[in-house]
Scaffold this motif. Structure first.
Motif, PDB file in Angstrom:
ATOM      1  N   TRP A  81     -36.207  -7.373 -60.265  1.00  0.00           N
ATOM      2  CA  TRP A  81     -37.482  -8.093 -60.363  1.00  0.00           C
ATOM      3  C   TRP A  81     -37.160  -9.584 -60.322  1.00  0.00           C
ATOM      4  CZ3 TRP A  81     -41.928  -5.807 -59.838  1.00  0.00           C
ATOM      5  CH2 TRP A  81     -42.201  -4.541 -60.384  1.00  0.00           C
ATOM      6  N   THR A 109     -37.893  -2.608 -66.674  1.00  0.00           N
ATOM      7  CA  THR A 109     -39.336  -2.318 -66.712  1.00  0.00           C
ATOM      8  C   THR A 109     -39.632  -1.506 -67.971  1.00  0.00           C
ATOM      9  OG1 THR A 109     -39.248  -2.132 -64.306  1.00  0.00           O
ATOM     10  CG2 THR A 109     -41.258  -1.315 -65.400  1.00  0.00           C
ATOM     11  N   ARG A 167     -44.752   1.073 -64.163  1.00  0.00           N
ATOM     12  CA  ARG A 167     -45.234  -0.050 -63.370  1.00  0.00           C
ATOM     13  C   ARG A 167     -46.762  -0.082 -63.439  1.00  0.00           C
ATOM     14  NH1 ARG A 167     -43.174  -2.016 -57.429  1.00  0.00           N
ATOM     15  NH2 ARG A 167     -44.954  -3.402 -57.313  1.00  0.00           N
ATOM     16  N   THR A 222     -47.776  -7.557 -61.058  1.00  0.00           N
ATOM     17  CA  THR A 222     -46.850  -6.921 -60.110  1.00  0.00           C
ATOM     18  C   THR A 222     -47.575  -6.155 -59.005  1.00  0.00           C
ATOM     19  OG1 THR A 222     -46.768  -4.986 -61.567  1.00  0.00           O
ATOM     20  CG2 THR A 222     -44.952  -6.569 -61.757  1.00  0.00           C
ATOM     21  N   THR A 226     -47.320  -5.454 -65.290  1.00  0.00           N
ATOM     22  CA  THR A 226     -46.196  -4.653 -65.780  1.00  0.00           C
ATOM     23  C   THR A 226     -45.476  -5.466 -66.847  1.00  0.00           C
ATOM     24  OG1 THR A 226     -45.956  -3.611 -63.618  1.00  0.00           O
ATOM     25  CG2 THR A 226     -44.033  -3.483 -65.078  1.00  0.00           C
ATOM     26  N   ARG A 251     -40.560  -7.541 -56.331  1.00  0.00           N
ATOM     27  CA  ARG A 251     -39.356  -6.724 -56.184  1.00  0.00           C
ATOM     28  C   ARG A 251     -38.455  -7.309 -55.096  1.00  0.00           C
ATOM     29  NH1 ARG A 251     -39.248  -1.399 -58.171  1.00  0.00           N
ATOM     30  NH2 ARG A 251     -37.356  -1.114 -56.948  1.00  0.00           N
TER      31      ARG A 251
END
Ligand SMILES: Cc1cc2nc3c(=O)[nH]c(=O)nc-3n(C[C@H](O)[C@H](O)[C@H](O)COP(=O)(O)OP(=O)(O)OC[C@H]3O[C@@H](n4cnc5c(N)ncnc54)[C@H](O)[C@@H]3O)c2cc1C
Length: 287
Positions: free
Chosen positions: A36, A114, A118, A60, A72, A31
């Motif tokens: 991302w 996403t 997550r 992730t 993810t 992040r």
């Protein structure tokens, strides 16, 4: 394929770790504010060169996260800077799309890309893979039946050593065994569809994934054999079907992984066998 149609591709397999164990995936997404940043190396991404986007499996979560909650799925639209289609991998002839090697270098997409939760890539994959494998099994049945028809027609028309092939014991065995195997694969396919519709078909889908792929392969192999040299020419569809059948024993999980999944589940809980009816399953002390 027109770019912009909703034609997806999915990237989980990597050249440097075993694709049959996706918990080993090395591609990382970090992040950076609302973005991302993805770095990694994938291959066998079918259709990546034509797709509107690729759903990329990325590590992730921290090292101590549970293995099945560490990845993810992130949507990367075609043409995002940092995505390089390294090559269309040359394989045994054509399959249904190009299998691409893809490198991702500092690829930046917003967090709204996403897919699902997550850490939830495995949950999403499982939801897709069950119906996907069933769909393969259905297509394989059609191909096995076509190969069977060609084999029967040839046996009924080719004359050698004093009789038609159809009169020879070995050839009749090919036909009987193929008929039994196709019918068994059909029933496994119906059963997997029923079990999935009822909510949990893990054993049934794993059974038909390895059994259906084997039947497809073996029936086409016999049909080629019965045609002799003609069987390996592209005058007939058999040689193309045979190459495809070889792939089927690897994609969406190799045979061994599905056999292991079945054995693991049935060793733990024999009442999960598909032939145990639901009433006795509910009453089973093993549950
Ligand atoms: C036609 C085709 C299309 C594909 N499309 C995609 C795609 O769109 N996206 C994508 O991400 N990937 C795709 N793949 C890749 C595919 O999912 C992987 O090839 C598969 O998961 C196996 O991974 P691997 O090739 O790394 O083999 P490995 O994991 O290295 O396994 C190699 C061999 O080891 C053996 N093995 C593995 N696990 C076990 C076990 N538990 N017990 C015993 N033996 C075992 C098996 O014989 C297996 O074939 C595609 C592959 C093919 C052939």
């Amino acid at each position: 394929m027109v770019r912009g149609e909703i034609y997806p591709s999915v990237a989980f397999t990597e050249p440097n770790v075993a694709g049959s164990d996706p918990t080993l995936i090395q591609t990382r997404a970090e992040r950076d504010g609302d973005m991302w940043v993805i770095n990694g190396h994938k291959w066998f991404v079918t259709g990546a060169d034509q797709a509107a986007y690729t759903a990329v499996f990325c590590r992730t979560e921290p090292k101590d996260a549970p293995r099945h909650r560490s990845q993810t799925m992130i949507i990367v639209p075609a043409g995002t800077p940092g995505v390089e289609i390294v090559r269309r991998i040359t394989t045994m002839g054509d399959t249904s799309g190009a299998h691409c090697e893809v490198r991702l270098t500092d690829v930046r997409v917003g967090v709204e890309h996403t897919l699902g939760e997550r850490g939830g890539a495995f949950t999403i994959a499982q939801a897709r893979l069950g119906p996907g494998r069933l769909f393969h099994a259905m297509r394989w049945l059609g191909q096995a039946e076509r190969a069977f028809e060609l084999m029967v027609a040839r046996a009924n028309s080719r004359f050698t050593h004093g009789s038609l092939l159809a009169d020879k014991g070995e050839i009749r065995r090919y036909i009987a065994e193929s008929a039994a195997e196709i019918q068994a694969a059909r029933l496994l396919t119906f059963d997997a569809a029923r079990a999935l519709a009822e909510g949990d078909g893990r054993v049934q889908v794993a059974l038909v994934k390895f059994w259906g792929a084997r039947v497809l392969h073996d029936v086409i192999d016999r049909a080629i054999q019965v045609h002799g040299a003609l069987g390996v020419t592209d005058d007939l569809p058999l040689e193309r079907m045979y190459r495809h059948a070889r792939y089927a024993r690897i994609y969406d999980g190799p045979d061994e992984v599905h056999r292991d999944a079945v054995a693991r589940q049935l060793l733990k809980d024999p009442s999960a066998a598909p032939w145990v009816d639901n009433d006795s399953r509910e009453a089973s002390p093993a549950q």
